[in-house]
Design a protein around this motif. Structure first.
Motif, short mmCIF file in Angstrom:
data_model
loop_
_atom_site.label_atom_id
_atom_site.label_comp_id
_atom_site.label_asym_id
_atom_site.label_seq_id
_atom_site.Cartn_x
_atom_site.Cartn_y
_atom_site.Cartn_z
N UNK A 151 0.87 -1.18 0.00
CA UNK A 151 0.00 0.00 0.00
C UNK A 151 0.90 1.24 0.00
N UNK A 152 1.26 1.73 -1.18
CA UNK A 152 2.25 2.82 -1.28
C UNK A 152 1.89 4.07 -0.48
N UNK A 153 0.61 4.36 -0.34
CA UNK A 153 0.20 5.57 0.35
C UNK A 153 0.29 5.45 1.88
N UNK A 154 0.72 4.27 2.35
CA UNK A 154 0.99 4.08 3.78
C UNK A 154 2.49 4.01 4.06
N UNK A 176 4.99 5.85 4.93
CA UNK A 176 5.63 6.39 6.13
C UNK A 176 5.45 5.48 7.34
N UNK A 177 4.40 4.65 7.33
CA UNK A 177 4.14 3.75 8.45
C UNK A 177 4.58 2.32 8.16
N UNK A 178 5.06 2.07 6.96
CA UNK A 178 5.43 0.69 6.59
C UNK A 178 6.90 0.57 6.17
N UNK A 179 7.74 1.51 6.57
CA UNK A 179 9.16 1.41 6.25
C UNK A 179 9.81 0.25 6.98
N UNK A 180 9.35 -0.04 8.19
CA UNK A 180 9.96 -1.08 9.01
C UNK A 180 8.98 -2.19 9.39
N UNK A 181 7.81 -2.19 8.80
CA UNK A 181 6.79 -3.19 9.10
C UNK A 181 5.87 -3.33 7.90
N UNK A 182 5.11 -4.41 7.86
CA UNK A 182 4.06 -4.55 6.86
C UNK A 182 2.81 -3.81 7.35
N UNK A 183 1.90 -3.55 6.43
CA UNK A 183 0.66 -2.87 6.81
C UNK A 183 -0.10 -3.65 7.88
N UNK A 184 0.04 -4.97 7.85
CA UNK A 184 -0.69 -5.82 8.80
C UNK A 184 -0.36 -5.50 10.25
N UNK A 240 -11.56 0.86 5.50
CA UNK A 240 -10.47 0.40 4.65
C UNK A 240 -9.28 1.32 4.86
N UNK A 241 -8.19 0.76 5.37
CA UNK A 241 -7.00 1.54 5.72
C UNK A 241 -5.96 1.34 4.62
N UNK A 242 -5.93 2.22 3.64
CA UNK A 242 -5.01 2.06 2.51
C UNK A 242 -4.19 3.32 2.21
N UNK A 243 -4.24 4.30 3.11
CA UNK A 243 -3.48 5.53 2.94
C UNK A 243 -3.32 6.20 4.30
N UNK A 244 -2.39 7.15 4.39
CA UNK A 244 -2.24 7.92 5.62
C UNK A 244 -3.53 8.65 5.94
N UNK A 245 -4.17 9.19 4.91
CA UNK A 245 -5.41 9.95 5.13
C UNK A 245 -6.52 9.06 5.68
N UNK A 246 -6.71 7.88 5.08
CA UNK A 246 -7.76 6.99 5.58
C UNK A 246 -7.41 6.48 6.98
N UNK A 247 -6.12 6.23 7.24
CA UNK A 247 -5.71 5.79 8.57
C UNK A 247 -6.06 6.85 9.62
N UNK A 248 -5.75 8.08 9.32
CA UNK A 248 -6.03 9.17 10.26
C UNK A 248 -7.54 9.35 10.44
#
Length: 340
Positions: free
Chosen positions: A13-16, A18-26, A204-212
């Motif tokens: 998920x490229x739009x995440x 900043x939060x997936x540099x050291x982990x998977x989205x899961x 559906x959490x697929x971007x920084x915006x949707x996560x926030x």
């Protein structure tokens, strides 16, 4: 139970980023004390499924540390249970759930399973999907592949017979169909497709915006109650930490605060994960602060997402917006000099 579950943690998920540099989205923290994978694993066990294959891609150390052998979900069993099945395939689609090249690397998992049907699901849809009910609907409909939907939105969860999946894994290159999601989108005439209508809460959490946005939405009690249902608990890794300490002079309003924190400042409209230290004269407004962060005295933060282990020096002022929150990456250290 007739179902074996495939939890696809390979989707990029490229739009995440900043939060997936050291982990998977899961393994992204969500709602204070959970990770995204907790919701799908809880759906699985709440649906009486006791055989689960988690398919992760690199980096997956954080995910392995979180789920371990599946004890927190009662999946550490001698028979069936949780299987951690890392993949190395490079031709996995950026946004494609159930990529056949990845699943085919562990063909033995499917060939040895005793269940007749397979549910293939993802880690970035937060919901309370009942796979038992979905399977019953699938069998009644006579469809080859059933997709879970909510109105016009796909929840990207699919049920099909195991023998059909194995056939797809053997023939996907010839058919030029590279994932179960791709198969459903193309709807080739050789298969009968059905849908299962889900009417509960989902995000559906697929971007920084949707996560926030979806994180902030859970500050609303009604929405929290639609996600955290009685009788269908959300399980997570248990950590033995003390209760949060609210020190003299602190103020906390409309916030979700996990255990193990120390709060001396002012927190409003924010989500605070485990073991966070918020020192004197700090002001937090519409922030997401992940575990083991430290915020020194006199900071003023609004619309900030601070990943795990961030240290924010004294007097730092950071002001993002609802449309563009500021993201501090995992382990980052921030001082006033950085934002002059």
């Amino acid at each position: 139970m007739k179902l074996v579950a495939v939890v696809d943690a390979t989707v990029k998920l490229p739009e995440l980023e900043d939060l997936t540099l050291y982990r998977s989205a899961a393994s992204i923290p969500f709602a204070g004390r959970y990770r995204l994978i907790d919701f799908v694993l809880s759906n699985v066990v709440n649906s009486s499924i006791n055989s689960v294959g988690v398919f992760p891609s690199y980096p997956f150390v954080s995910l392995m540390d979180h789920i371990g052998r599946g004890k927190s979900w009662d999946l550490d069993r001698r028979r069936d249970g949780l299987f951690f099945l890392p993949v190395s395939s490079k031709d996995i689609g950026q946004m494609s759930v159930g990529a056949f090249p990845a699943l085919a690397e562990h063909m033995n998992f499917f060939e040895r399973s005793r269940q007749e049907y397979v549910v293939i699901t993802n880690c970035f849809t937060v919901c309370q999907l009942d796979f038992e009910d979905m399977l019953e609907s699938h069998i009644r409909s006579g469809a080859d592949i059933t997709e879970a939907v909510s109105g016009e939105t796909s929840l990207k969860s699919y049920i099909l017979k195991k023998e059909l999946l194995i056939d797809l894994l053997h023939t996907y290159r010839d058919k030029q169909i590279f994932s179960i999601e791709d198969c459903v989108k193309r709807k080739k005439n050789s298969y009968v497709f059905g849908t299962y209508e889900y009417t509960g809460y989902f995000a559906i959490i697929d971007s920084i915006q949707s996560y926030f946005n979806e994180s902030m939405a859970l500050l609303d009690k009604e929405k929290r109650e639609r996600l955290f249902l009685q009788g269908r608990p959300i399980y997570t890794k248990v950590k033995d930490e003390p209760p949060t300490r609210y020190m003299v002079g602190s103020s906390v309003k409309r916030a979700l605060v996990a255990n193990g924190c120390t709060i001396k400042g002012t927190v409003q409209e924010s989500i605070i994960s485990r073991a966070v230290t918020i020192k004197k004269d700090v002001k937090l407004d519409h922030c997401i602060i992940m575990q083991k962060c430290t915020i020194e005295e006199g900071c003023d933060l609004a619309y900030v997402i601070a990943d795990k282990g961030v240290h924010i020096g004294a007097g730092v002022v950071l002001r993002g917006t609802a449309e563009k929150p500021i993201v501090l990456r995992k382990g980052e250290s921030v001082s006033k000099e950085d934002y002059r």
